[in-house]
Scaffold this motif. Sequence first.
Motif, PDB file in Angstrom:
ATOM      1  N   GLN A 144      -6.584 -28.835 -70.894  1.00 51.76           N
ATOM      2  CA  GLN A 144      -5.798 -29.478 -71.933  1.00 51.76           C
ATOM      3  C   GLN A 144      -4.307 -29.405 -71.641  1.00 51.76           C
ATOM      4  O   GLN A 144      -3.543 -30.278 -72.026  1.00 51.76           O
ATOM      5  CB  GLN A 144      -6.113 -28.841 -73.286  1.00 51.76           C
ATOM      6  CG  GLN A 144      -5.553 -29.609 -74.474  1.00 51.76           C
ATOM      7  CD  GLN A 144      -6.087 -29.105 -75.779  1.00 51.76           C
ATOM      8  OE1 GLN A 144      -6.836 -28.147 -75.810  1.00 51.76           O
ATOM      9  NE2 GLN A 144      -5.701 -29.752 -76.866  1.00 51.76           N
ATOM     10  N   ALA A 145      -3.882 -28.345 -70.979  1.00 46.31           N
ATOM     11  CA  ALA A 145      -2.466 -28.226 -70.643  1.00 46.31           C
ATOM     12  C   ALA A 145      -2.101 -29.043 -69.414  1.00 46.31           C
ATOM     13  O   ALA A 145      -0.949 -29.475 -69.275  1.00 46.31           O
ATOM     14  CB  ALA A 145      -2.105 -26.759 -70.407  1.00 46.31           C
ATOM     15  N   GLU A 146      -3.048 -29.281 -68.541  1.00 42.13           N
ATOM     16  CA  GLU A 146      -2.789 -30.002 -67.300  1.00 42.13           C
ATOM     17  C   GLU A 146      -3.799 -31.128 -67.159  1.00 42.13           C
ATOM     18  O   GLU A 146      -4.985 -30.891 -66.957  1.00 42.13           O
ATOM     19  CB  GLU A 146      -2.902 -29.057 -66.090  1.00 42.13           C
ATOM     20  CG  GLU A 146      -1.839 -27.977 -66.046  1.00 42.13           C
ATOM     21  CD  GLU A 146      -0.572 -28.451 -65.373  1.00 42.13           C
ATOM     22  OE1 GLU A 146      -0.631 -29.471 -64.678  1.00 42.13           O
ATOM     23  OE2 GLU A 146       0.470 -27.810 -65.541  1.00 42.13           O
ATOM     24  N   GLY A 147      -3.341 -32.370 -67.258  1.00 42.06           N
ATOM     25  CA  GLY A 147      -4.202 -33.503 -66.940  1.00 42.06           C
ATOM     26  C   GLY A 147      -5.035 -34.010 -68.095  1.00 42.06           C
ATOM     27  O   GLY A 147      -4.774 -33.760 -69.272  1.00 42.06           O
ATOM     28  N   HIS A 148      -6.110 -34.726 -67.710  1.00 40.82           N
ATOM     29  CA  HIS A 148      -6.978 -35.394 -68.672  1.00 40.82           C
ATOM     30  C   HIS A 148      -8.145 -34.480 -69.056  1.00 40.82           C
ATOM     31  O   HIS A 148      -8.667 -33.730 -68.225  1.00 40.82           O
ATOM     32  CB  HIS A 148      -7.533 -36.696 -68.081  1.00 40.82           C
ATOM     33  CG  HIS A 148      -6.470 -37.690 -67.741  1.00 40.82           C
ATOM     34  ND1 HIS A 148      -5.887 -38.508 -68.677  1.00 40.82           N
ATOM     35  CD2 HIS A 148      -5.881 -38.007 -66.551  1.00 40.82           C
ATOM     36  CE1 HIS A 148      -4.985 -39.283 -68.094  1.00 40.82           C
ATOM     37  NE2 HIS A 148      -4.966 -38.997 -66.800  1.00 40.82           N
ATOM     38  N   GLY A 173      -6.675 -42.474 -69.209  1.00 46.11           N
ATOM     39  CA  GLY A 173      -8.034 -42.073 -69.541  1.00 46.11           C
ATOM     40  C   GLY A 173      -8.387 -42.331 -70.984  1.00 46.11           C
ATOM     41  O   GLY A 173      -7.618 -42.899 -71.767  1.00 46.11           O
ATOM     42  N   GLU A 174      -9.589 -41.871 -71.319  1.00 47.10           N
ATOM     43  CA  GLU A 174     -10.109 -42.027 -72.668  1.00 47.10           C
ATOM     44  C   GLU A 174      -9.381 -41.137 -73.674  1.00 47.10           C
ATOM     45  O   GLU A 174      -9.516 -41.344 -74.883  1.00 47.10           O
ATOM     46  CB  GLU A 174     -11.606 -41.694 -72.688  1.00 47.10           C
ATOM     47  CG  GLU A 174     -12.476 -42.703 -71.970  1.00 47.10           C
ATOM     48  CD  GLU A 174     -12.574 -44.012 -72.730  1.00 47.10           C
ATOM     49  OE1 GLU A 174     -12.456 -43.989 -73.974  1.00 47.10           O
ATOM     50  OE2 GLU A 174     -12.773 -45.058 -72.091  1.00 47.10           O
ATOM     51  N   ASP A 175      -8.651 -40.140 -73.212  1.00 47.24           N
ATOM     52  CA  ASP A 175      -7.910 -39.265 -74.118  1.00 47.24           C
ATOM     53  C   ASP A 175      -6.576 -39.853 -74.545  1.00 47.24           C
ATOM     54  O   ASP A 175      -5.723 -39.145 -75.089  1.00 47.24           O
ATOM     55  CB  ASP A 175      -7.692 -37.899 -73.467  1.00 47.24           C
ATOM     56  CG  ASP A 175      -7.058 -38.015 -72.089  1.00 47.24           C
ATOM     57  OD1 ASP A 175      -6.736 -39.153 -71.680  1.00 47.24           O
ATOM     58  OD2 ASP A 175      -6.901 -36.990 -71.419  1.00 47.24           O
ATOM     59  N   ARG A 176      -6.347 -41.161 -74.247  1.00 46.55           N
ATOM     60  CA  ARG A 176      -5.160 -41.918 -74.663  1.00 46.55           C
ATOM     61  C   ARG A 176      -3.879 -41.438 -73.986  1.00 46.55           C
ATOM     62  O   ARG A 176      -2.786 -41.673 -74.475  1.00 46.55           O
ATOM     63  CB  ARG A 176      -4.989 -41.860 -76.193  1.00 46.55           C
ATOM     64  CG  ARG A 176      -6.148 -42.428 -76.960  1.00 46.55           C
ATOM     65  CD  ARG A 176      -6.009 -42.160 -78.443  1.00 46.55           C
ATOM     66  NE  ARG A 176      -6.116 -40.730 -78.732  1.00 46.55           N
ATOM     67  CZ  ARG A 176      -5.898 -40.193 -79.926  1.00 46.55           C
ATOM     68  NH1 ARG A 176      -5.536 -40.964 -80.928  1.00 46.55           N
ATOM     69  NH2 ARG A 176      -6.027 -38.894 -80.112  1.00 46.55           N
ATOM     70  N   LEU A 177      -4.021 -40.774 -72.854  1.00 42.21           N
ATOM     71  CA  LEU A 177      -2.868 -40.244 -72.133  1.00 42.21           C
ATOM     72  C   LEU A 177      -2.612 -41.042 -70.865  1.00 42.21           C
ATOM     73  O   LEU A 177      -3.540 -41.564 -70.236  1.00 42.21           O
ATOM     74  CB  LEU A 177      -3.082 -38.777 -71.766  1.00 42.21           C
ATOM     75  CG  LEU A 177      -3.147 -37.769 -72.917  1.00 42.21           C
ATOM     76  CD1 LEU A 177      -3.462 -36.381 -72.370  1.00 42.21           C
ATOM     77  CD2 LEU A 177      -1.850 -37.754 -73.704  1.00 42.21           C
ATOM     78  N   VAL A 178      -1.341 -41.111 -70.500  1.00 42.47           N
ATOM     79  CA  VAL A 178      -0.907 -41.623 -69.202  1.00 42.47           C
ATOM     80  C   VAL A 178      -0.192 -40.476 -68.504  1.00 42.47           C
ATOM     81  O   VAL A 178       0.797 -39.947 -69.031  1.00 42.47           O
ATOM     82  CB  VAL A 178       0.012 -42.843 -69.343  1.00 42.47           C
ATOM     83  CG1 VAL A 178       0.538 -43.270 -67.978  1.00 42.47           C
ATOM     84  CG2 VAL A 178      -0.715 -43.989 -70.012  1.00 42.47           C
ATOM     85  N   CYS A 179      -0.679 -40.089 -67.340  1.00 43.34           N
ATOM     86  CA  CYS A 179      -0.141 -38.931 -66.617  1.00 43.34           C
ATOM     87  C   CYS A 179       0.513 -39.379 -65.316  1.00 43.34           C
ATOM     88  O   CYS A 179       0.037 -40.314 -64.658  1.00 43.34           O
ATOM     89  CB  CYS A 179      -1.238 -37.912 -66.312  1.00 43.34           C
ATOM     90  SG  CYS A 179      -2.026 -37.213 -67.775  1.00 43.34           S
TER      91      CYS A 179
END
Length: 661
Positions: A117-121, A141-147
């Motif tokens: 959770q702290a690093e990445g998807h 990803g599906e977690d609505r994040l852009v990394c």
Amino acid sequence: MAGIPKGFVAAFNSLSDTLATVTSDNHLKIWDAATGKLRQDFIEPTHLAVRYTRLAWGSKVVQSKHKRKKKSEDADSELAPTADRKECLVALGTDKGTIVVWDVLQGDVAFRTDNTQAEGHTMRVNDVAFNSTGTALYSCGEDRLVCEWSATDGSLTTRFKRDKQAVQRIKVSPDDTVLASAGTGIKLWDLSSKKCLKKFTGHVSPVVSLAFSAEGRLLVSASSDRFVYVWDTTAESTDVALQALSCPSSPVHVAFNTSLSAPTAPQHLLGLTSDGLLSLWKFTPDFSNDADKSRAKPSTPTGRVTSDSGLLFATFSSDSQLLAVHGSTVKPVFERVAYFDGESGRIVKQTHLSAGAGGALLQKDTETPKEIQATKAQRSAVAQATVLGKADMPLPLATLPAPAVADAPLPKTKTKTITNKTFQAQLEEMGEKADEPGAIDAAVEALEAGKTAKQLNVPKADSLQAVLVQALHSKDNALLESCLAVSDPVIIRNTVQRLPLQQLLPFLKAAVEKFQAKPTRGIILVTWIRAVLVQHTAYLMTVPDLVSSLSGLYLTVDSRLSVFRKLLKLSGRLDLLLSQVSATRQATVVEQRVGVIYEEGPSDDDEDDDNDQDSDADSDEQESSADEANGDAEPMDDEDGDADDGDEEDDEADDADAMSD
């Protein structure tokens, strides 16, 4: 025609000379597009624990050494290191939230990202993309994040949330200044400040592919709703697309011809669908602020490319040709197609690629001209050779194996004994068998079992769908009639659900033509037509020429309904008339049957009550009569009373005399 296999992911490098593919078994394969040979095959030890979702090519700086020129004849040559950038990184997104980056030059994993959770998807990675310099890697990803990751060691640089929906696709502009992210809507991000620049309305369904033009001004997006939109990234209005295009089925990949760098020049665009069809468009961007763009009809494909086995992937090559990949995923075939006619300035309307020798499942690697000549020489030598059989090869008697009769007995074979029985003897034998107890019951049970087995031989929806597709593809009317003879609504519904989208309109037209030719078959044909209209309403609403395609059905149904309305009115009047006649007839029958009128008399309880009332009344009358009699006799009672008083006085006198005596 077979579509793109499930789990197949592919991508060309920037030069379009190398293809990276991933199949359902999670093997990363690197193919040479010029020769069609397999260069490398990579696999992780735990490749079955995850599933790869997307892949992307990236470059890195490679140190190489070159010889310097000799300063003198006696001086030794020295090696000087030089830095070259080579496109040798392949990033693979997984369904577990991790990203695996392979270095194809070293043949090993360069790095692997974390999925904490702290690093990445923490959920499935939907897309990955490198920038042009190969220094940064982006993922969504599906977690609505852009990394954003470092492409050298895989460390997380930054991450930010896009919106409330999952991010399906991302793409970096050619100048590495803008990042496009897409769910159902599309957003443009400034990579330096990580701020949103613009928002486009997007599609109804999630976006499945994004691509920038060569100069980065145009952005194309494709969705499973069969529409492809071209956006102007510099326009002020973001509600209306610059160009709307339509696909025959759901697209999975779109790409610009980047050799056409001028934004105002005619643009060439390709779109690969899930069923292996390739559509080509040619359009000139209209950058004017015209409100009529929103009402413009989507443009249909200018050209199409098909294959016997279906296309797996396609892109534009550096020489403005089309590089198509078709055949099997085990041994794909690479073919360059001249899709554009330079003299007429038009795209070739239809191009068909045959499987040929390259369509085999396991094809021999592409041969060089020397190998071809050697093969021809071997074939000619074989043709001149004399073929000897077993009888022409004498062997020494000592080498002949002795038959092991005792150890290996010959297998028993069933022999049929032929008897010369007369017809009368055979009849008598059959009669004796029939007289045996339970013989007739056993025969009946055997017949019923055979009948039940035949009744259970019902075609399944998947098999019927395959036969129906074959009939439509080969235009076999007899095979099509055998499919339309099925009248089970459940099988019809399941078959229509599995029918490919590109076969819907041909099947619908064929069914309507048969319905028009023979309306008496409407009971079964209407069931098929209705199933297509109900199950694929969303797809049919997006077909541009749907009205013209279904005009025959509309006219036929309208003509039938025009007569049906009159018949319905007549049926209603006849029902009213018949109901009145039946009611009158029932009333007449009732009057004729009434001969004796029966009036219900008092019950036994009522008679008892009446008797009680009569007895009470009689007793009352008797009492009243007695009272009246007593009233008339009252004066007599008074006289008697007086007489009684005199008697009492006489008695008292007598008692007194007696006491004196």
